[in-house]
Write an enzyme that holds these catalytic residues in place. Structure first.
Site, PDB file in Angstrom:
ATOM      1  N   CYS A 329       0.823  -1.216   0.000  1.00  0.00           N
ATOM      2  CA  CYS A 329       0.000   0.000   0.000  1.00  0.00           C
ATOM      3  C   CYS A 329       0.857   1.266   0.000  1.00  0.00           C
ATOM      4  O   CYS A 329       0.855   2.049   0.960  1.00  0.00           O
ATOM      5  CB  CYS A 329      -0.951  -0.012   1.190  1.00  0.00           C
ATOM      6  SG  CYS A 329      -2.245  -1.247   1.018  1.00  0.00           S
ATOM      7  N   TYR A 358      21.645  -6.067  -2.712  1.00  0.00           N
ATOM      8  CA  TYR A 358      20.707  -5.124  -2.092  1.00  0.00           C
ATOM      9  C   TYR A 358      19.255  -5.470  -2.421  1.00  0.00           C
ATOM     10  O   TYR A 358      18.414  -4.602  -2.601  1.00  0.00           O
ATOM     11  CB  TYR A 358      21.050  -3.681  -2.498  1.00  0.00           C
ATOM     12  CG  TYR A 358      22.479  -3.340  -2.160  1.00  0.00           C
ATOM     13  CD1 TYR A 358      22.852  -3.129  -0.842  1.00  0.00           C
ATOM     14  CD2 TYR A 358      23.464  -3.299  -3.144  1.00  0.00           C
ATOM     15  CE1 TYR A 358      24.179  -2.872  -0.514  1.00  0.00           C
ATOM     16  CE2 TYR A 358      24.791  -3.044  -2.824  1.00  0.00           C
ATOM     17  CZ  TYR A 358      25.139  -2.832  -1.502  1.00  0.00           C
ATOM     18  OH  TYR A 358      26.449  -2.580  -1.178  1.00  0.00           O
TER      19      TYR A 358
END
EC number: 4.1.1.20
Length: 405
Positions: A329, A358
Site C-alpha cells: 500500500c 541489495y
C-alpha cells in the site's frame, strides 16, 4: 536455457534465485585482477549476507567487509577467518567494538576522533592493542546517486586529511592502538574510473607521508564500489580498475584490500514473481504482481531500473507499455514504469533481473508480509538457502508481550 517450469512445480512465487557459478566467477575475476600484488578481497556483506553465499566465498578464501557485529558473526558462522575480516561503519557501538576486538579481527576502520578514543579506552580495558585503519574522505565526487556517494566532504563518512594525520599520530603514541592501514571508499555503483584513481593517488600520497613519520602501515584499503550494468550502461573494466590502483601504489609495499559487494552478486540474482491481475485506470496499464517493495526495495528507494522479462509463453500477444507494480500500500511500490510487455494473465511468471545485491539484504516485513524463499542454482541443481517465512514468524517475537495484556 534454465527450465523454470520444473521449479514452479515445487516452489511458489515470489522467490529469489541465485546462480552460484556466476558468484564464484565474479569473485575469481577480482583475485585474478589483483594477482600481481599482495591482496585480500573482502566481500561486502551488506550487498547480500546469505550464509550459503558467504560459505561459497569462504571456500574461495574471501575476506569480509562488515558494518555491524551481526555481519561479523555471520561471516564467522560461514567460515570466513577472523584475520580476513575488517569492521567498517560510521556508528559502531561500544558493545560492537568490544566484541570485534575480542574476536581478534584484522582491523577496525575508524571514522572519527571520538571513535578512535572509544576504541582506545575499550582496548585498554581488555588489556590488548587494537589494530585500526583510518577512513580518509578525499572529497572527490564519485559521480553516482547521492544516496550512495560517500567520498565528499558533505557525506558522513571518514575524516579529512588534516584530522586523519592527527588521528594517526595519536594512535602511534598510544599503548593500546596499532595503526596498520589507510582506507577510503568514495561511493557505490561507480561507472567512472577517474574519481577512483584520483582518490587512490591522493590517499597513496598520504600513506607515504605517514610511513615517513614512522607509522608502520601494512594495508591499503580501497573500499569497493564498481558498478554493474543494469540498463546496458558503460561500466568500469575490472582490469583497468585494478591497474589504476596498482599504478598509484608504486613505491609502497602494502597489501591491497578491496571490498566489492554489488559486482560480486548482483548479476547472479533473479526475483521470480507472478502476475496477479492486469488493470487499466484512465488508459494507464498496470501489471500487478505478487512481489512487493518490501521484497525488493531498490526501484522504490533509488528509482533503480531492473529489466523484467516474461518467462511464460506469450507468443502472439500484443505488446504495450505498462507499469509493473506490487501489492504493498504505497504508490512507490513500482518495479518498472513503461515496461514494454505482452498482454499478461493471472499466473504468468516474470523475472526481475540482476537483483542479487541489495535485494534480500534490504527486505522487510512491511505490510506484515513474510520474507521470501531463497534458492541457489549450483552444479545444475537447486537447493533452498533460506526458507520462506511463515505467517507465524511475523509475530513470533511479540507473543510474549500478550501475556501481560
Amino acid at each position: 536455457m534454465f527450465n523454470y517450469e520444473e521449479l514452479f512445480q515445487t516452489h511458489k512465487t515470489p522467490f529469489y534465485l541465485y546462480d552460484f557459478d556466476k558468484i564464484k566467477q565474479a569473485f575469481l575475476n577480482y583475485k585474478e585482477a589483483f594477482k600481481g600484488r599482495k591482496s585480500l578481497i573482502c566481500y561486502a556483506l551488506k550487498a547480500n549476507s546469505n550464509l550459503s553465499i558467504l560459505s561459497l566465498l569462504a571456500h574461495l578464501e574471501s575476506g569480509a567487509d562488515c558494518v555491524s557485529i551481526g555481519e561479523i558473526y555471520r561471516a564467522l558462522k560461514a567460515g570466513i577467518k577472523p584475520y580476513r575480516i575488517v569492521f567498517s561503519g560510521v556508528g559502531k557501538s561500544g558493545f560492537e567494538i568490544e566484541q570485534a576486538l575480542k574476536l581478534n579481527i584484522l582491523f577496525l576502520n575508524v571514522e572519527s576522533f571520538m571513535e578512535l578514543t572509544t576504541i582506545e579506552t575499550i582496548a585498554q580495558s581488555l588489556g590488548i592493542k587494537a589494530r585500526i585503519s583510518i577512513r580518509i574522505n578525499p572529497n572527490i565526487d564519485a559521480k553516482t546517486h547521492p544516496y550512495i556517494s560517500t567520498g565528499l566532504k558533505e557525506n558522513k563518512f571518514g575524516v579529512g586529511e588534516k584530522e586523519a594525520l592527527e588521528m594517526f599520530l595519536w594512535a602511534k603514541k598510544s599503548a593500546f592502538l596499532e595503526p596498520v592501514s589507510v582506507h577510503f571508499h568514495i561511493g557505490s555503483q561507480l561507472s567512472d574510473l577517474e574519481p577512483i584513481i584520483e582518490a587512490s593517488q591522493k590517499v597513496a600520497k598520504i600513506a607515504k607521508s605517514l610511513i615517513a613519520l614512522g607509522i608502520d602501515l601494512r594495508f591499503f584499503d580501497v573500499g569497493g564500489g564498481i558498478g554493474v550494468s543494469y540498463e546496458n550502461e558503460e561500466t568500469i573494466k575490472l582490469y583497468d580498475y585494478a591497474q589504476g590502483i596498482l599504478n598509484s601504489l608504486q613505491g609502497l609495499d602494502l597489501t591491497i584490500i578491496c571490498e566489492p559487494g554489488r559486482s560480486i552478486v548482483a548479476e547472479s540474482g533473479e526475483l521470480i514473481t507472478q502476475v496477479l491481475y492486469e488493470k487499466k485506470a484512465q488508459n494507464k496499464r498496470f501489471v500487478v504482481v505478487d512481489a512487493g517493495m518490501n521484497d525488493f526495495l531498490r526501484p522504490s528507494l533509488y528509482h533503480a531500473k531492473h529489466a523484467i522479462r516474461v518467462i511464460t509463453p506469450s507468443k502472439g500477444r500484443e505488446i504495450s507499455p505498462c507499469d509493473v507494480v506490487g501489492p504493498v500500500c504505497e504508490s512507490s511500490d513500482t518495479f518498472l514504469k513503461d515496461a514494454h510487455l505482452p498482454e499478461l494473465e493471472p499466473g504468468d511468471k516474470l523475472v526481475i533481473e540482476k537483483v542479487g545485491a541489495y535485494g534480500s539484504s534490504m527486505a522487510s516485513q512491511y505490510n506484515s508480509r513474510p520474507k521470501l524463499l531463497e534458492l541457489a542454482l549450483e552444479d545444475h541443481k537447486i537447493r533452498v538457502i533460506r526458507k520462506r517465512e511463515a505467517l507465524e514468524d511475523l509475530w513470533r517475537l511479540e507473543e510474549e508481550g500478550l501475556k501481560g495484556v
